[in-house]
Design a protein around this motif. Structure first.
Motif, short mmCIF file in Angstrom:
data_model
loop_
_atom_site.label_atom_id
_atom_site.label_comp_id
_atom_site.label_asym_id
_atom_site.label_seq_id
_atom_site.Cartn_x
_atom_site.Cartn_y
_atom_site.Cartn_z
N PHE A 81 0.81 -1.27 -0.05
CA PHE A 81 0.14 0.03 0.06
C PHE A 81 0.90 1.24 -0.01
CE2 PHE A 81 -2.55 -3.44 2.01
CZ PHE A 81 -3.36 -3.69 1.26
N THR A 82 2.11 1.13 0.11
CA THR A 82 2.96 2.51 -0.25
C THR A 82 3.97 2.05 -1.27
OG1 THR A 82 3.19 2.61 2.30
CG2 THR A 82 4.73 3.77 1.02
N VAL A 83 4.76 1.12 -1.14
CA VAL A 83 5.64 0.81 -2.14
C VAL A 83 4.99 0.50 -3.51
CG1 VAL A 83 7.53 -0.72 -3.32
CG2 VAL A 83 7.43 -0.03 -0.76
N TYR A 84 4.10 -0.45 -3.72
CA TYR A 84 3.31 -0.67 -5.00
C TYR A 84 2.54 0.61 -5.31
CZ TYR A 84 0.08 -2.63 -8.14
OH TYR A 84 -0.73 -2.68 -9.10
N LEU A 87 4.69 4.04 -6.00
CA LEU A 87 5.41 4.14 -7.07
C LEU A 87 4.92 3.71 -8.36
CD1 LEU A 87 8.84 2.77 -5.29
CD2 LEU A 87 8.06 5.25 -5.84
N ILE A 88 3.93 2.78 -8.42
CA ILE A 88 3.47 2.63 -9.93
C ILE A 88 2.87 3.78 -10.51
CG2 ILE A 88 1.46 1.32 -9.20
CD1 ILE A 88 2.17 -0.86 -11.14
N VAL A 102 2.23 1.08 -20.09
CA VAL A 102 3.52 0.47 -19.71
C VAL A 102 3.48 -0.01 -18.27
CG1 VAL A 102 5.92 1.14 -19.00
CG2 VAL A 102 5.02 2.02 -21.10
N ALA A 103 2.82 0.71 -17.37
CA ALA A 103 2.30 0.26 -16.05
C ALA A 103 1.59 -0.95 -15.98
CB ALA A 103 1.57 1.32 -15.22
N SER A 104 0.82 -0.88 -17.05
CA SER A 104 -0.17 -2.37 -16.94
C SER A 104 0.61 -3.76 -17.51
CB SER A 104 -1.40 -1.92 -18.13
OG SER A 104 -1.94 -3.21 -18.05
N ILE A 105 1.46 -3.35 -18.46
CA ILE A 105 2.31 -4.46 -19.02
C ILE A 105 3.42 -4.96 -17.81
CG2 ILE A 105 4.13 -3.16 -20.32
CD1 ILE A 105 4.21 -5.16 -22.33
N MET A 106 3.86 -3.94 -17.16
CA MET A 106 4.93 -4.21 -16.10
C MET A 106 4.46 -5.37 -15.13
SD MET A 106 7.85 -2.74 -16.41
CE MET A 106 8.93 -2.19 -15.17
N GLU A 107 2.87 -5.14 -14.99
CA GLU A 107 2.41 -6.06 -14.04
C GLU A 107 2.51 -7.40 -14.57
OE1 GLU A 107 -0.39 -5.58 -11.69
OE2 GLU A 107 0.15 -3.48 -11.43
N ALA A 108 2.56 -7.68 -15.63
CA ALA A 108 2.52 -9.17 -16.41
C ALA A 108 3.84 -9.55 -16.13
CB ALA A 108 2.42 -8.95 -17.82
N LEU A 109 4.98 -8.77 -15.56
CA LEU A 109 6.17 -9.23 -15.28
C LEU A 109 5.95 -9.97 -13.73
CD1 LEU A 109 8.70 -6.37 -16.16
CD2 LEU A 109 8.34 -8.76 -17.27
N MET A 110 5.12 -9.72 -12.93
CA MET A 110 4.99 -10.53 -11.67
C MET A 110 5.29 -11.92 -11.57
SD MET A 110 1.91 -8.51 -9.82
CE MET A 110 1.97 -6.68 -9.32
N PRO A 111 4.59 -12.68 -12.70
CA PRO A 111 5.01 -14.03 -12.48
C PRO A 111 6.60 -14.54 -12.61
CG PRO A 111 3.24 -13.87 -13.96
CD PRO A 111 3.98 -12.53 -13.75
N MET A 112 7.18 -13.88 -13.35
CA MET A 112 8.61 -13.73 -13.67
C MET A 112 9.38 -13.42 -12.27
SD MET A 112 8.60 -15.06 -16.30
CE MET A 112 7.46 -15.15 -17.74
N ILE A 113 8.94 -12.33 -11.97
CA ILE A 113 9.76 -11.76 -10.61
C ILE A 113 9.37 -12.70 -9.51
CG2 ILE A 113 9.58 -9.94 -8.79
CD1 ILE A 113 8.67 -8.15 -11.24
N THR A 114 8.31 -13.29 -9.36
CA THR A 114 7.83 -14.31 -8.35
C THR A 114 8.79 -15.43 -8.53
OG1 THR A 114 5.64 -13.63 -8.26
CG2 THR A 114 6.18 -15.78 -7.25
N ILE A 115 8.80 -16.05 -9.62
CA ILE A 115 9.86 -17.21 -9.75
C ILE A 115 11.24 -17.08 -9.29
CG2 ILE A 115 11.08 -18.74 -11.50
CD1 ILE A 115 8.45 -18.77 -12.88
N ILE A 168 9.90 -1.39 -9.30
CA ILE A 168 9.98 -1.67 -7.77
C ILE A 168 8.51 -1.65 -7.29
CG2 ILE A 168 10.84 -0.14 -5.63
CD1 ILE A 168 13.08 1.01 -7.12
N GLY A 169 7.58 -0.77 -7.59
CA GLY A 169 6.26 -1.05 -7.03
C GLY A 169 5.58 -2.31 -7.46
N VAL A 170 6.05 -3.13 -8.53
CA VAL A 170 5.43 -4.41 -8.87
C VAL A 170 6.21 -5.27 -8.09
CG1 VAL A 170 5.50 -6.18 -10.61
CG2 VAL A 170 5.00 -3.71 -11.22
N VAL A 171 7.50 -4.97 -7.92
CA VAL A 171 8.25 -6.10 -6.93
C VAL A 171 7.59 -6.01 -5.47
CG1 VAL A 171 10.48 -6.61 -5.42
CG2 VAL A 171 10.31 -5.86 -8.17
N GLY A 172 7.05 -4.92 -5.25
CA GLY A 172 6.42 -4.63 -3.75
C GLY A 172 5.24 -5.48 -3.81
N TRP A 173 4.28 -5.53 -4.69
CA TRP A 173 3.25 -6.22 -4.73
C TRP A 173 3.43 -7.94 -4.78
CZ3 TRP A 173 -1.69 -4.67 -3.33
CH2 TRP A 173 -2.76 -6.03 -3.55
N VAL A 174 4.63 -8.31 -5.21
CA VAL A 174 4.89 -9.68 -5.52
C VAL A 174 5.25 -10.05 -4.01
CG1 VAL A 174 6.78 -11.26 -6.18
CG2 VAL A 174 5.78 -9.75 -7.81
#
Length: 322
Positions: A81-84, A87-88, A102-115, A168-174
């Motif tokens: 609720f702060t970082v994600y 920043l996004i 761009v912000a929307s497509i960066m969300e699609a990186l979440m599976p890769m970041i999670t792995i 960085i925001g997306v990593v925060g949500w992961v």
């Protein structure tokens, strides 16, 4: 019963992902009037109040006990609720109109970041079918967003700071999504409420400090009035409904499987943008089909894996009886 639960988890994650996909076009209008810090504070301040009331009515006073997990609640709440959220939207605002996609497509990186996080820090090697499914879904999302135009990526080098904020925001949500496993014995409502409260408090404190030091400006009543419908939408769907649905789905499916549904975020964003004037191309159709194929493929392998696991358990039980 197991299949019904999996279906509920899948539907919950889908609702959350589509709600988040709709939030970027809405935020684009709001961020023209209000700073991301105040936007996030007001939005989740309202969500936190609603969640507190729900939790009090449903689970009572005892649900607000931290049970020795106060630091984790603050950490995961800050990540989400702060970082994600700050920043996004800050990165999206800096990029202007192109920041929506761009912000929307960066969300699609979440599976890769999670792995990467699971593999690097927890030494949990993903199964081959999960990796392949996620790659297929990500490629599909790339097709939909870029429409096959390589120049899309070439223009990103001029927005490295904005992209860094979004990433960085997306990593925060992961991290927040993965943190739910530490509260598996808590209800979805309880985890969502307490992390939202702490995260919003952190955002609020930072907003006050930045306002005092002149980095952000406090919005006037007229500004709030100009974005009141944007805020209402963001509070109800991408805020309250999506948060509860996502945490509920993750609890059933696990973070690695649930995160695959995040690919519907850019798909939903694009559909909305098309309604606003975008033209559907062969890449849009192909990309959407790839995302659907990845989800079906992943689900089929999961069912096969569960079936084999049940058969092995049955054989073990029969062996003990004999």
């Amino acid at each position: 019963m197991k299949n019904i639960q999996l279906l509920k988890g899948a539907v919950a994650c889908l609702i959350a992902s589509m709600s988040w996909g709709a939030m970027f076009p809405v935020a684009d209008h709001a961020l023209a009037y209000i700073d991301p810090f105040y936007f996030s504070t007001i939005r989740y301040g309202a969500v936190a109040i609603i969640l507190v009331i729900f939790l009090w009515l449903k689970e009572g006073r005892q649900a607000f006990r931290f049970e020795g997990k106060g630091k984790l609640l603050v950490f995961y709440g800050t990540m989400a609720f702060t970082v994600y959220n700050v920043l996004i939207f800050y990165g999206q605002m800096l990029m202007g109109k192109s920041g929506v996609m761009v912000a929307s497509i960066m969300e699609a990186l979440m599976p890769m970041i999670t792995i990467g996080v699971l593999w690097g820090f927890k030494h949990v090697k993903p199964k081959k079918y999960m990796l392949i499914s996620m790659v297929i879904a990500f490629i599909g999302a790339i097709f939909v967003i870029t429409k096959g135009d390589i120049n899309f990526f070439l223009t990103l080098k001029y927005n490295l700071l904005s992209l860094s904020f979004i990433l960085i925001g997306v990593v925060g949500w992961v991290i927040y999504t993965m943190g739910g496993s530490s509260f598996s014995d808590w209800s979805t409502l309880r985890y969502s409420t307490l992390t939202c409260v702490f995260g919003t408090i952190v955002t609020g404190i930072l907003t006050v400090l930045f306002t005092i030091n002149g980095y952000v400006s406090m919005p006037h009543i007229g500004t709030i009035s100009a974005v009141k419908y944007d805020l209402l939408f963001m509070i109800v769907l991408p805020g309250l409904v999506a948060l509860l649905s996502w945490n509920y789905g993750v609890k059933i499916l696990s973070s690695v499987n649930a995160i695959l549904f995040i690919n519907f975020v850019p798909i939903t964003t694009l559909v909305i943008m098309m309604i606003q004037g975008y033209e559907i191309t062969i890449f849009d159709v192909a990309g959407t089909l790839l995302v659907i194929l990845a989800l079906i493929r992943n689900n089929m392998y999961q069912r096969k894996e569960q079936s084999e696991h049940q058969k092995n358990l049955l054989k073990e039980q029969l062996g003990r009886v004999v």
